[in-house]
Each structure stands twice: as structure tokens, then as C-alpha cells.
Design an enzyme around this catalytic site. Sequence first.
Site, short mmCIF file in Angstrom:
data_model
loop_
_atom_site.label_atom_id
_atom_site.label_comp_id
_atom_site.label_asym_id
_atom_site.label_seq_id
_atom_site.Cartn_x
_atom_site.Cartn_y
_atom_site.Cartn_z
N GLU A 9 0.81 -1.23 0.00
CA GLU A 9 0.00 0.00 0.00
C GLU A 9 0.83 1.27 0.00
O GLU A 9 0.45 2.28 -0.60
CB GLU A 9 -0.96 0.00 1.20
CG GLU A 9 -2.13 -0.98 1.08
CD GLU A 9 -1.75 -2.44 1.31
OE1 GLU A 9 -0.61 -2.69 1.77
OE2 GLU A 9 -2.58 -3.32 1.04
N HIS A 27 -12.05 -5.57 8.16
CA HIS A 27 -12.80 -5.14 6.98
C HIS A 27 -13.94 -4.23 7.43
O HIS A 27 -15.00 -4.22 6.83
CB HIS A 27 -13.38 -6.33 6.20
CG HIS A 27 -12.35 -7.34 5.79
ND1 HIS A 27 -11.92 -8.34 6.63
CD2 HIS A 27 -11.65 -7.47 4.64
CE1 HIS A 27 -11.00 -9.06 6.00
NE2 HIS A 27 -10.81 -8.55 4.80
#
Length: 653
Positions: A386, A455
Site C-alpha cells: 500500500e 474489513h
Amino acid sequence: MYRLMLLTRRIDDRMWALQRQGRAAFVLGSSGHEAVQVASVFALDKGTDWIFPYYRDMGVGLAWGFTPLEVFLGVFAKRDDPSSGGRQLPSHWSDPDRNVFTQSSVIGTQFPHAAGVAHGLKIKGTGGVVVVYGGEGATSEGDWHEAMNWAGIHDLPLICVIENNQYAISVPTEEQVAGSVHERAAGYGFPGHLIDGNDAFEVLATMKAAVARARAGEGPTLIEAETYRYYAHTSDDNDTLYRSRDEVESWRKKDPLARMRTYLIENRLLTEADEAQIDAEVVEGLAKAVEEAESASAPDEPTTRVYARPIEPGPPATEPEPVPQGDTTNLITAINRTLHEIFEQHEDTVLFGEDVARGKGGVFKATEGLTDVFGPDRCFNTPIAESSIIGCAIGMSATGFKVLPEIQFADYIHPAFNQIVSEAARASYRSNGRWSVPIVIRTPYGAGIHGAQYHSQSIESFYSHVPGLKVVVPSTPADAKGLLHSAVDDPDPVMFLEPKKLYRLAKGPFPEGEHIVPLGKAAIRHAGTDLTIISYGAMAHFAMEAVPILEELGISPEVIDLRSLKPLDWPTIEASIKKTSRALIMHEDNEFAGYGAEVAAQIADKTFEWLDAPVKRYALPDVPLMPYAGSLEHSLYPTAESIVERAQELAKY
Ligand SMILES: Cc1ncc(C[n+]2csc(CCOP(=O)(O)OP(=O)(O)O)c2C)c(N)n1
């Protein structure tokens, strides 16, 4: 080359003397590094190539064309310092006119930027080569490895020059690097060379070969140049604590400047008279530069150029906006359709992230079809890294692309925090407005989908806190379209946070044709008179579900969907509080130091006289969100009913 190496040495000596005299606050030394710094630039074409010099690279800066005057404007932190206008430490090179992207003090962050620039140049086919410099210590950073991997995957025209001066501050190379720096290139699929960094001719020959390789499209090269620094790490460091004088003296015997002088004299390319003349010219030029820079104007604007496009508050919204015309769709389809529109309208847009490309089109299908329609240069998959997703986006944006990096889940954006907060957000301010980072970071966030702790996270408070970023959250298909178009049009980094609970839940018209929702503008979703519910994302959606229930109970709520968290549309909040005198702020993030705390503080501060009740927040308790078990998530996640309960209490107060 000799003249530039001498200039580098003389400038360094002068800077340190000025610092010791109390005339400069802080300096970084380059002495000992002149050969690798100056000679490496001689292999480049200043018209097409880009450089990323790090803070020790005085020789690179001078060889690239920064003048002694410009250097000393930086040393004295003056307004006209071209790199940062006195906003950064000296030797933090930057100049858009000379293909030098703004550098920070953060070790290693420049490598993904350089890979991103190289990627941009490769897509554009300019033939340009990018050279990024750093110390051996910097190769321990994840950003370095992520950038080398990215460069290797895409065969980028990138040359990484590591100036191994044996220490990272006080840490010797053997405690810093397992194996060796140059051999690491093999792991990324390109050549790595170990060279004598004090031999200008070896540097030049190695660089020329690397440049030829890069220009021929054959990919990156890593060059580890062994050298030594003569001064301490910085003017704040005491190197006698970790290096013996004998060791320093032994390296001084390999002085690259003396070596070049000897070579020139031995080969009858330099006479003693030439040498004296060059030295006199260098010293004279330098003295003038110091004098002029020291008496130049100091900067006096500490709060400007935080944003390339600052957003001023406009008139408040007081009524719901008219419902736009268009066929009914859900949030995720609206995002996908808008991305297709944007790619169609702007040829310079590029999107990348994990699983976004051909075949899958994103784990939620936001990017479906983009690679098929617009090709793999404009929508491609990245490694699961990322920090480099954001870092390379920053670099690619510097070459004129509008980049839309996708982070697959907001829970996984944390490795990129440094690139977002220390780099993208600060580029405008730290370059005195000469660079901006026009990227749109899209990421799904929030809970309510049984995604468990990794999540479900809400990340908005981390980023809304940061000057230089803009943060938006759409909650309807129409807003998704309007905000995404505005975000792409904006020259600043925009975080586009997608409430994934609403991807399929939020349905509404997808406006045909042009539809813009300006950044910084809240929406009144429902007008009312008894209390104001202020929210965004999924909670704005559920607040609207609470409206008919509350009305049935005789309570008239006004619902504000902020849409834009940074900047905040304060006028709309103010106008509403003056009407209802009661505020309930809601979000699905934890309450403590959450976004609602800022809104509550502003309401208490600026509308105290209008309030009839304490400012209330409805947010989640201090637990890591979200637990997986349905029973646990259900008991924490707000619903229309739990909102009604809070609103009733507030209305009764
Ligand atoms: C991410 C980060 N961690 C720590 C520091 C503090 N720091 C500044 S320079 C430095 C050493 C860097 O060594 P190296 O990369 O070998 O370059 P050199 O200074 O030796 O040229 C450190 C630890 C920093 N600036 N950034």
C-alpha cells in the site's frame, strides 16, 4: 566536473562555518561524496531526465544547475529559496521547472515517488530517465523495497544510486544491511553494481551504461557507490562518539576531490595556475552568494499554500437539493459508471490498486471494465504494497497524470499513512506551492457487513486531522458521481471514502450528463425544526430511515449529510443549529477523539447562545471495530431505531 566538485566542497565548508558562527541554524554535509554526486549527473540529459537528490546531495544539486545563491537562500531559510521558500531544512531539493520533485526529511519515501515518475515517463514515452539517490540506511525502509519491486515489475527507466558512506547517523552498515545493498537488485530482477564512489570516472561509466539501458527500455539499475562523509551526520551530531579519528583520516586519504585533482595534473589537464584560478573564482562566487542570500527577505506567510486550491466556505445549504434525474442505481454501480465517465473525459487518468484490473475489476467491482476499455496502461494491478500504491501515485501525478490509487479496504491503508500524511498532504506547503499532488485515493470503509476487525474500520478522523488533505464521503449514487468528478478536478490530494455498507444498499438516481457536487458543501437531506442530526456515509443513510419514525412521534428532525469532512461546511451546520438549537452528531467510528468531537467543539464554541441542550454524539464505544460475531456487531452498529432513541432523548431535554 572538477570545478563542480570543488564548489561542492567549498560550499560545504562555508555552510558549516556559518552554522558554527550562529548565522545558519542547521546544515547537512556532503564532503567526501563529491565524486558520486557530481559525476552521476554528467550522464544525464537535463531536458528529459528527472532527479531525486536526497538531503546530502549538494553535488547533485549543483551539477543539476542549482546555483550557490539558491543554495544559500535555503541555508538562511529565505523567501526566495526555490526549493521550499524557507519552509524546509536546507538541502531539501525541489523545483518543478528543473524536474526535481519536492523532497522531505523522511528516509526512503522518495523511492516510490521516483518509481512513479519513471512509470509516468514510460507511459508517456518521453525517453526520460529518473535517478533517485539515498543512503545505505534508506535501503532498510519498506518503501525502498516496494519501489524496487515496482520498478522491476514494470521495467522502469529508474536508476537508484545508493551512497554508502558506511554509517546511517551512528549505525554502521553491518548493523544496517544483511548481505549487501547492490546484491538486493537481483531479487527484483535487475542488475546491481558495487562501485568505488570516490572514483568519478567509474561512477560516470557505470551511470552511462545504466542510462543507456534505461533509455533502451531495458529497465532499472541499482548502483551502490562506496564512499564516506567527512563531517558529522548533521550540525547537530557529534561523530566522535561513534567513529575514530584514525578511521576518518584513513578515508580522507581517498578524498575524491584530491584524486580528481591529481588525475588532472598528472594528465596535464590542469596546471597549478588553472587550479588557483578555479579556486579563486569558486570562492569569490560563493562569497557573493552568501552576502546576497543572507540579506535577502525572510518569508512571512506561515499559513499560505497548504492547498493548491483552498476552499472558502460558501452560503449555507438550508433546503434539500432537488432530486436529480436519472435511472435508479446503487452506490457501487454509480462509482463504476463515474469512473468510466472520468476515464472517457480525461485521457490523462490512471487507476491502480490490488485486483483492480482485467478479470476481477476490484473486489467490489468498482473498477470493472476499465482495463478492457482503456487499456492496461491506465488501469493495472499492483503488488500488495500500500505504501508504494500511494507513493507511486504521488510520483506519477508529478508527470501530469491524474492518478486514482485504490486501497482495497480502508483497514489496509495504514501502511500508506506515511505517504499520505508526510508526503501527499505536505507537498504543496513544503514546496511553497510549487508542487501539488492531484491524486484521488479511493477506499471502502466502515462496518455493518460482518467484515470483522479488518474489513470494518473507519479511518476518517486520522486524515481529517491533516492539513493538506481533503476528505469526502458520498452516501448516495448521485453524490458519488458529483463528488468523484470534483475530486478528480481538484489539484489537491483527496481521500474518497466509500461507505461499503451502502454499496448495494443506497439506491437512487444516477444523474445523466454533467453532475458536480462541490467539495466542502454539505447537503440538507431533510429539513426540520426540532433538532439537527449531523452525519455522513452509512449513518446519514440510517438517519434518514429514522426521520419518518421521529415525525410520527411528533419530532421534526433536520438531517445534514456532511459529504465533505475536510473542509467542513460550517455555515450549513451553523444555520441549522440556529434553527433547531439541538445537535446530535453521529458516526460509526469510535467516539473518543472521533470526527464528531471536532463538530461538537465547533458547535459549542460558535453557537453556544443558540443551544437549548448539550451537544450530543452518537458514536461507538472504545472497542476495536468490529467484532465478527453477528450478535456483537449488531449490538454496536447503529440502526434507525437506536438513532430514534437518542434523538428522542435530545428532543426532550
Ligand atoms: C523514516 C525516518 N526515520 C528516521 C529518520 C532520522 N534520520 C535522519 S537521517 C538518518 C540516517 C540515514 O542514513 P543513510 O540513509 O545511510 O544516509 P546518510 O545520512 O548516511 O547519507 C536517520 C535515521 C528519518 N529522517 N526518517
